[in-house]
Design a protein around this motif. Structure first.
Motif, PDB file in Angstrom:
ATOM      1  N   SER A 186     -57.194   5.420  50.436  1.00  0.00           N
ATOM      2  CA  SER A 186     -58.513   4.860  50.166  1.00  0.00           C
ATOM      3  C   SER A 186     -59.184   4.392  51.446  1.00  0.00           C
ATOM      4  CB  SER A 186     -58.376   3.687  49.184  1.00  0.00           C
ATOM      5  OG  SER A 186     -59.609   3.043  48.990  1.00  0.00           O
TER       6      SER A 186
ATOM      7  N   PHE B  33     -56.274   9.711  41.218  1.00  0.00           N
ATOM      8  CA  PHE B  33     -57.420   8.840  40.984  1.00  0.00           C
ATOM      9  C   PHE B  33     -58.125   9.298  39.716  1.00  0.00           C
ATOM     10  CE2 PHE B  33     -56.677   7.952  45.417  1.00  0.00           C
ATOM     11  CZ  PHE B  33     -57.026   6.620  45.535  1.00  0.00           C
TER      12      PHE B  33
ATOM     13  N   LEU C 231     -61.636   4.749  44.716  1.00  0.00           N
ATOM     14  CA  LEU C 231     -61.416   5.066  46.130  1.00  0.00           C
ATOM     15  C   LEU C 231     -62.051   4.012  47.027  1.00  0.00           C
ATOM     16  CD1 LEU C 231     -61.888   8.932  46.412  1.00  0.00           C
ATOM     17  CD2 LEU C 231     -59.976   7.625  47.332  1.00  0.00           C
TER      18      LEU C 231
ATOM     19  N   LEU D 194     -49.817   6.535  39.562  1.00  0.00           N
ATOM     20  CA  LEU D 194     -48.785   7.013  40.473  1.00  0.00           C
ATOM     21  C   LEU D 194     -47.869   7.924  39.653  1.00  0.00           C
ATOM     22  CD1 LEU D 194     -47.979   3.690  42.357  1.00  0.00           C
ATOM     23  CD2 LEU D 194     -49.735   5.402  42.849  1.00  0.00           C
TER      24      LEU D 194
ATOM     25  N   ILE E  94     -53.649   0.003  38.724  1.00  0.00           N
ATOM     26  CA  ILE E  94     -52.767   1.103  39.143  1.00  0.00           C
ATOM     27  C   ILE E  94     -51.619   1.186  38.149  1.00  0.00           C
ATOM     28  CG2 ILE E  94     -51.267   2.007  40.949  1.00  0.00           C
ATOM     29  CD1 ILE E  94     -52.896   0.542  43.002  1.00  0.00           C
TER      30      ILE E  94
ATOM     31  N   ARG F  87     -49.375   4.267  49.611  1.00  0.00           N
ATOM     32  CA  ARG F  87     -50.051   5.534  49.911  1.00  0.00           C
ATOM     33  C   ARG F  87     -51.485   5.525  49.393  1.00  0.00           C
ATOM     34  NH1 ARG F  87     -45.070   7.744  48.234  1.00  0.00           N
ATOM     35  NH2 ARG F  87     -45.940   8.457  46.264  1.00  0.00           N
ATOM     36  N   ALA F  88     -51.687   4.977  48.186  1.00  0.00           N
ATOM     37  CA  ALA F  88     -53.026   4.949  47.598  1.00  0.00           C
ATOM     38  C   ALA F  88     -53.974   4.099  48.429  1.00  0.00           C
ATOM     39  CB  ALA F  88     -52.947   4.422  46.168  1.00  0.00           C
TER      40      ALA F  88
ATOM     41  N   GLY G 244     -46.017   4.516  46.117  1.00  0.00           N
ATOM     42  CA  GLY G 244     -47.310   5.158  45.953  1.00  0.00           C
ATOM     43  C   GLY G 244     -48.468   4.178  46.047  1.00  0.00           C
TER      44      GLY G 244
ATOM     45  N   VAL H 229     -50.728  10.668  43.887  1.00  0.00           N
ATOM     46  CA  VAL H 229     -51.644   9.553  43.612  1.00  0.00           C
ATOM     47  C   VAL H 229     -52.870  10.148  42.925  1.00  0.00           C
ATOM     48  CG1 VAL H 229     -53.047   7.718  44.609  1.00  0.00           C
ATOM     49  CG2 VAL H 229     -50.826   8.265  45.608  1.00  0.00           C
TER      50      VAL H 229
ATOM     51  N   LEU I 193     -56.152   4.465  38.597  1.00  0.00           N
ATOM     52  CA  LEU I 193     -55.380   5.532  39.219  1.00  0.00           C
ATOM     53  C   LEU I 193     -53.937   5.438  38.756  1.00  0.00           C
ATOM     54  CD1 LEU I 193     -53.645   4.553  42.155  1.00  0.00           C
ATOM     55  CD2 LEU I 193     -55.963   3.770  42.489  1.00  0.00           C
TER      56      LEU I 193
ATOM     57  N   GLY J 194     -54.901  13.110  47.447  1.00  0.00           N
ATOM     58  CA  GLY J 194     -54.173  12.132  46.651  1.00  0.00           C
ATOM     59  C   GLY J 194     -53.338  12.803  45.566  1.00  0.00           C
TER      60      GLY J 194
END
Length: 751
Positions: free
Chosen positions: A687, A426, A432, A672, A655, A682-683, A679, A424, A670, A419
């Motif tokens: 996950s 975390f 996650l 970006l 986020i 993508r996250a 993103g 990304v 998390l 990530g």
């Protein structure tokens, strides 16, 4: 695993609690981490203890009277050397012990080969056994096997006994205990056959030196491969750490000098050559160019830099020479903060770990009990004592809590590291798991779905040219600090319009601005400002303004000498990737919502344009918090991480849209880092991939033990099946751990 103390008088969220991280050596299985966790958590002044088998670390939240050295001492007394990690140190790459494990394996292999060939060679080539007996005799061959096996157990295999036997005697058996008991039992039984054969019934006088030797050798091979895989699992974080160069060119007394980065201090001027890596965070003072920040943000397009722009340590300069002033060093740099955040996520305990903790807590004692039961049953119903010993040893060796202990943390480590490479970050590892269960994604509008700053879209005039209207309005707005005024000034700059001086400028909150430019009295503001000044709105311009407002744009009116002359349409541009992001979320089966404090018309216009499912505008801060809390389980809120801090904290998963130089957003789960809205997709995909990987690992680890322990006990023998060899059990045990780690490493290839 993590345990929360129920006896802590301070309470888990007491502000006086401190966090200590320990580096721990010698953990080999889930039973080890479980035992360390219990020992730490029984202290009344420990609120929470989290031990990560994969990373070899522990994180402890405790009262101020308990020192880090005391915590390290508690763990060390259990047989696992531990040391406190200073919180202000720059993270270093984890030590990769694959080399030492490789040396131990190769040494054991060299000593095992003669034992294995002497005992098993006759099974492949019947004549070989008779030739060997005729050359050396039976006695010397047995003594050779015993001596070499003893060297293996006392040398490369010493660690199994040094850790496993004390743990067994303390009532906390672990993986090393099983290996020590199994290989030790096979060796001792064989040694008695050689040294005191009269103690063993004639039908049971068989030696198993090759089993003891091969067991240790195969397990050492498995640990070597596992150590290699662990090193690859931590490659992402090591790559981040190694981004920062060791030296930089610094201006000292007006002359360039090559110095170690560790010797730099805030305020130093650093010369950055083309293609060179930025050493530390700073602000550009001279030069213009582009810097590749993809290794930190995941954004492939180089970022333009000019005086006043920030640069981040670890990024790569383009083709221009730049000079920058250092603003942060050591543990305060962005790169160090990123590494600490990633390590924090990698060390996190997910809720799915609860099942593993409950099983591994009793796993090793149960296996030892099953081995004793197997020995007694084979002794009672089997052909001889030798078969009973072989069956019991096979049960001890086949069991593998290592795979169960690695199943969750190795996936977290690889996933969090991947990530970070994708931009990304975390901040909390448990995000996650929560993000994989997302069902509703809520967005803020300004700065999240939009770019966060208004821009001039169109100019509509009545009795004046567009250029004159822009020139007059920008001249007055140049004296204003309002964002809408800044957008008009920026629009004039883009069109190359010179700004005339303005006098008698006066701003009225919520209405607009008045002043004199080129001898003409101006009024710039909303419709209410015109009405209150007695200036009749132009019907044509009023219609234009109504249509602009319906599209979510903000109309700004210009009156010149008491006459409505122009209307400017301004809007906060939608991020170019926003529509694709919302569409991708819908394809993933997620609903979307827009929660904005902007006027309802603007929120509705942006939401309709992007295809968002639910839209709410005109929300006060309290209304937004209530709306987020009402989203329920599986809710995610995406905001810019500054104005939306309370909303990010209130959401089940927050986020933050950040940048590579402003990632310390404490309220989000998390961040970006590139500020790219895609993103979010993508996250969520990452996950889901991590949780899918964890489920695969857990299935493999549990299914392996559930299937093979009964086979090792001999349940297939009454039905004509084989009795499992301890050597095959050792190979299977080593393979299970390597398979779990190898499966997790597939996450590194995620795109």
């Amino acid at each position: 695993m993590t345990v929360h103390s129920t006896d802590l008088p301070l309470g888990g969220d007491h502000p006086n609690l401190t966090v200590t991280q320990l580096a721990i050596e010698g953990m080999s299985c889930a039973a080890c981490s479980s035992r360390i966790t219990r020992a730490l958590s029984v202290r009344p002044d420990v609120a929470e203890a989290s031990v990560n088998l994969m990373a070899g670390t522990a994180q402890v939240r405790h009262g101020p009277d308990l020192s880090p050295d005391d915590l390290a001492g508690i763990v060390t007394k259990l047989g696992y050397p531990a040391a406190a990690v200073r919180p202000d140190t720059v993270p270093e790459p984890r030590h990769d012990d694959a080399l030492s494990q490789k040396r131990a394996f190769l040494t054991a292999l060299a000593l095992t080969l003669p034992v294995f060939v002497a005992e098993m060679g006759g099974h492949l080539f019947p004549g070989f056994h008779h030739w060997l007996l005729g050359l050396f005799g039976a006695g010397p061959i047995l003594w050779m096997q015993m001596i070499l096996t003893a060297l293996i157990l006392a040398g490369p295999g010493r660690g199994f006994f040094a850790s496993g036997i004390p743990a067994l005697l303390r009532g906390g058996p672990e993986m090393n205990s099983l290996v020590a008991l199994g290989s030790g039992a096979a060796f001792l039984f064989s040694a008695v056959v050689v040294l005191l054969p009269d103690l063993i019934p004639p039908g049971s006088r068989q030696v198993y030196f090759e089993a003891a030797a091969v067991i240790v050798t195969l397990i050492l091979m498995g640990r070597w491969l596992e150590a290699r895989a662990k090193g690859q699992a931590g490659a992402a974080i090591r790559a981040l750490i190694e981004l920062a160069p060791d030296q930089a060119t610094v201006l000292r007394d007006g002359k360039p000098a090559r110095l170690a980065v560790a010797d730099l201090a805030p305020g130093d001027l650093v010369l950055l050559a083309p293609g060179e890596r930025v050493a530390l965070d700073g602000i550009v003072t001279e030069g213009q160019g582009h810097i590749d920040e993809s290794m930190l943000t995941g954004e492939p397009v180089p970022a333009a830099k000019s005086p006043g722009d920030p640069v981040t340590g670890g990024t790569v300069n383009g083709t221009a020479a730049l000079t920058y002033r250092v603003t942060a060093t050591g543990a305060d740099t962005t790169l160090s903060r990123i590494v600490r955040m990633v390590e924090g996520a990698q060390n996190a305990r997910l809720p799915v770990q609860d099942v593993v903790d409950r099983i591994t807590r009793v796993f090793v004692p149960v296996v030892i009990g099953l081995a004793v039961l197997t020995f007694l049953l084979w002794l009672a119903f089997g052909p001889d004592l030798a078969h009973a010993v072989v069956a019991a040893v096979a049960v001890l060796i086949i069991a593998c809590p290592c795979a169960m202990g690695l199943a969750v943390p190795v996936s977290i480590m690889v996933g969090a590291g991947r990530g970070a490479q994708m931009g990304v970050l975390f901040r909390r590892g448990e995000a996650l798991q929560r993000l994989s269960n997302a069902r509703l994604i809520g967005f803020d509008k300004t700065g999240t779905l939009t770019q966060g700053h208004p821009a001039l879209l169109a100019i509509h005039t009545d009795g004046i040219t567009e250029r004159d209207a822009l020139r007059l309005a920008a001249g007055a707005e140049a004296r204003s600090e309002h964002p809408l005024g800044a957008a008009i000034v920026a629009g004039a700059a883009e069109q190359g319009v010179d700004l005339p001086p303005a006098t008698e400028v006066q701003a009225t909150a919520g209405r607009g601005l008045s002043g004199v430019v080129d001898g003409r009295r101006l009024l710039i503001g909303n419709l209410a400002a015109l009405t209150e000044s007695g200036i009749p709105p132009s019907p044509a311009l009023r219609d234009v303004a109504d249509r602009a407002a319906g599209r979510g744009e903000t109309p700004v009116h210009l009156a010149v000498d008491g006459r409505h002359a122009a209307t400017f349409a301004l809007a906060d541009p939608i991020r170019p990737e926003a529509a694709d992001t919302v569409a991708a979320l819908h394809r993933m089966g997620l609903r979307t919502a827009l929660l904005s404090g902007d006027v309802a018309a603007a929120a509705q216009a942006v939401g309709r344009h992007l295809g968002i499912d639910d839209m709410q505008g005109g929300l006060l801060p309290g209304d937004k918090l209530a709306a987020i809390k009402g989203m329920g389980a599986g809710s995610v809120f995406v905001g810019d991480g500054i104005n939306d801090a309370p909303a990010l904290a209130a959401a089940e998963t927050g986020i933050a849209i950040g940048t590579g130089t402003s990632i310390a957003i404490e309220s989000a789960d998390l961040v970006l880092m590139s500020g790219d809205l895609s993103g979010v997709v993508r996250a969520i995909r990452l996950s889901r991939a991590v949780m899918r990987n964890i489920r695969q690992n857990l299935f493999w680890a549990f299914a392996y033990n559930a299937a093979l322990i009964p086979v090792a006990m001999g349940v297939l023998v009454p039905f004509g099946g084989p009795q499992l060899s301890p050597m095959l059990g050792a190979g299977a045990m080593a393979l299970s751990s390597v398979s779990v780690v190898g499966n997790a490493l597939r996450l590194r290839a995620m795109r």
